[in-house]
Design an enzyme around this catalytic site. Structure first.
Site, PDB file in Angstrom:
ATOM      1  CG  HIS A 136      -2.023   0.944   1.215  1.00  0.00           C
ATOM      2  ND1 HIS A 136      -3.168   0.855   1.915  1.00  0.00           N
ATOM      3  CD2 HIS A 136      -2.018   2.405   0.686  1.00  0.00           C
ATOM      4  CE1 HIS A 136      -3.822   2.005   1.927  1.00  0.00           C
ATOM      5  NE2 HIS A 136      -3.007   2.797   1.054  1.00  0.00           N
TER       6      HIS A 136
ATOM      7  CG  HIS B 109      -1.268   6.374  -2.499  1.00  0.00           C
ATOM      8  ND1 HIS B 109      -2.315   6.135  -3.286  1.00  0.00           N
ATOM      9  CD2 HIS B 109      -1.699   5.725  -1.130  1.00  0.00           C
ATOM     10  CE1 HIS B 109      -3.437   5.443  -2.433  1.00  0.00           C
ATOM     11  NE2 HIS B 109      -2.987   5.413  -1.287  1.00  0.00           N
TER      12      HIS B 109
ATOM     13  CG  HIS C  93      -7.896   3.275  -0.722  1.00  0.00           C
ATOM     14  ND1 HIS C  93      -6.738   2.621  -1.663  1.00  0.00           N
ATOM     15  CD2 HIS C  93      -6.689   4.135   0.181  1.00  0.00           C
ATOM     16  CE1 HIS C  93      -5.563   2.926  -1.441  1.00  0.00           C
ATOM     17  NE2 HIS C  93      -5.436   3.959  -0.500  1.00  0.00           N
TER      18      HIS C  93
ATOM     19  CD  GLU D 125      -7.816   6.590   4.400  1.00  0.00           C
ATOM     20  OE1 GLU D 125      -8.149   6.508   3.311  1.00  0.00           O
ATOM     21  OE2 GLU D 125      -6.699   7.061   4.810  1.00  0.00           O
TER      22      GLU D 125
ATOM     23  CG  ASP E  87      -1.677   5.352   2.594  1.00  0.00           C
ATOM     24  OD1 ASP E  87      -1.967   5.212   1.424  1.00  0.00           O
ATOM     25  OD2 ASP E  87      -2.543   5.966   3.524  1.00  0.00           O
ATOM     26  CG  ASP E  88      -0.065   8.826   0.655  1.00  0.00           C
ATOM     27  OD1 ASP E  88       0.117   8.880  -0.741  1.00  0.00           O
ATOM     28  OD2 ASP E  88      -1.111   8.649   1.277  1.00  0.00           O
TER      29      ASP E  88
HETATM   30  N1  HPA Z   1      -6.563   7.478   1.174  1.00  0.00           N
HETATM   31  C1  HPA Z   1      -7.254   7.447  -0.044  1.00  0.00           C
HETATM   32  N2  HPA Z   1      -6.593   8.198  -1.094  1.00  0.00           N
HETATM   33  C2  HPA Z   1      -5.281   8.349  -1.036  1.00  0.00           C
HETATM   34  C3  HPA Z   1      -4.596   7.927   0.077  1.00  0.00           C
HETATM   35  C4  HPA Z   1      -5.298   7.672   1.262  1.00  0.00           C
HETATM   36  O1  HPA Z   1      -4.440   7.207   2.316  1.00  0.00           O
HETATM   37  N3  HPA Z   1      -3.197   8.314  -0.301  1.00  0.00           N
HETATM   38  C5  HPA Z   1      -3.337   8.817  -1.545  1.00  0.00           C
HETATM   39  N4  HPA Z   1      -4.566   8.497  -1.874  1.00  0.00           N
HETATM   40 ZN    ZN Z   2      -3.732   4.645   0.237  1.00  0.00          ZN
END
Ligand code: HPA
Ligand code: ZN
Length: 345
Positions: free
Chosen positions: A17, A19, A197, A200, A278-279
């Protein structure tokens, strides 16, 4: 580094996971802004970093889309991906499954080809030089409409040999998986499995929709699935992996403190949870940093960490032989490490 930090860093793992646009750190963003003549919304690296204070997913996404405007040419996508892979390799990543957001680029006039050729060249080079394998997952932006997702699926056609799956990301609440049922059905008919996703910020019903309507084989995040006992039983029985992102959850206020993070509970319930970044440029750490953070906050022990690493390969799109090989590497690595004292030092 403490012994446990060394152990975690060297632990062979997959990241599932990530991006790629979320690995754009302020230094690289300013380099690219300069070389492409693009103006960033913040005057300096320090000012940009100071803006990394998010109260929810949308506040993060607003900055994420703003910063990625510096990505214009194939070389930019190569450099971005190469920088991520170098960091991931240093944190024990042996296999990476990487999301990219083509609509966020094509809407700005950057061609699909420039995006994917740059990313793909870096992935191939990392595999050739380091044996770091990878897959690419095309994400649809859920705040955009179905027609745009269909157009993007079509645009990806010449590149299908590079794409392992389709995903769904961006603003979750108000954009349920059901909005994209038909796009995912088309992708599936064309041989592309789905991840999504869900859970969240969105409710457990979105996780159900991702499974029932998109036929997602993996849920990205999935935290809020824990609010629904029947859903948890279903995820356990079907061995649906969750790609959990602890530092992301903290920075986006999905949890108020890592000590309240549900990862330990997920493992205790028998869910196939994995740990991911994630990021990472925005959320304060790459994948090993996430493992270390949950070790500290939740008291995850050596057995839990090994299980998370094994899960990361099991939950991947690798073929069974490669999964077996990499899980055996996890076991050999763990066996070669002396048992670490509870203080972790
Ligand atoms: N959630 C949803 N979209 C996203 C995320 C995330 O954590 N990071 C980049 N796009
Ligand atoms: Zn994500």
């Amino acid at each position: 580094m403490t012994a446990i930090a060394d152990f975690i860093t060297g632990l062979p793992k997959a990241e599932l996971h990530l991006h790629i646009e979320g690995s754009l750190d302020p230094e690289l963003a300013f380099d690219m802004a300069w070389r492409n003549g693009v103006q960033l919304g913040h005057p300096s690296i320090e000012a940009l970093r100071a803006a990394y204070a998010f109260r929810n997913l949308q506040e993060f996404l607003d900055l994420y889309y703003q910063c990625m405007k510096v990505l214009r040419r194939e070389q930019d996508f190569f450099d971005l991906t190469w920088a991520y892979l170098s960091k991931a390799r240093d944190q024990g990543v042996r296999h990476a499954e990487i999301f990219f957001d083509p609509q966020a680029h094509t809407a700005r006039g950057v061609t699909f080809d420039a995006v994917i050729e740059g990313i793909w060249a870096a992935l191939r080079q990392a595999e050739a030089e380091w044996g770091l394998s990878s897959r690419l997952i095309l994400c649809f932006l859920r705040h955009l409409d179905e027609a745009s997702a269909f157009a993007t699926l079509e645009e990806s056609r010449p590149w299908r040999h590079c794409i392992a799956a389709v995903g769904l990301d961006s603003s979750e609440v108000g954009h349920p998986p059901s909005k994209f049922t038909r796009v995912f059905a088309k992708a599936r008919a064309e041989g592309l499995p789905a991840v999504a996703h869900a859970g969240e910020e969105g409710p457990p019903a979105y996780v159900r929709e991702a499974l029932d309507l998109l036929q997602a084989v993996r849920i990205d995040h999935g935290n809020r699935a824990l609010e629904d006992d029947d859903l948890v039983r279903r995820l356990v029985a079907a061995k649906i992996p969750l790609t959990v992102c602890p530092l992301s959850n903290l920075r986006l206020c999905v949890v108020d403190d890592l000590i309240h993070h549900p990862l330990k509970r997920m493992l205790d319930l028998g869910l196939m949870a994995t740990v991911n970044s994630d990021d990472p440029a925005y959320f304060g750490g790459y994948v090993a940093d996430n493992y270390l953070a949950v070790h500290k906050a939740l008291g995850l022990g050596r057995g839990d960490l090994i299980r998370l690493a094994r899960n990361s390969f099991e939950a991947s799109f690798l073929d069974p032989a490669a999964k077996g090989r990499l899980m055996a590497e996890v076991d050999a690595y763990a066996a070669a490490w002396p048992v670490i004292s509870p203080s972790g030092s």
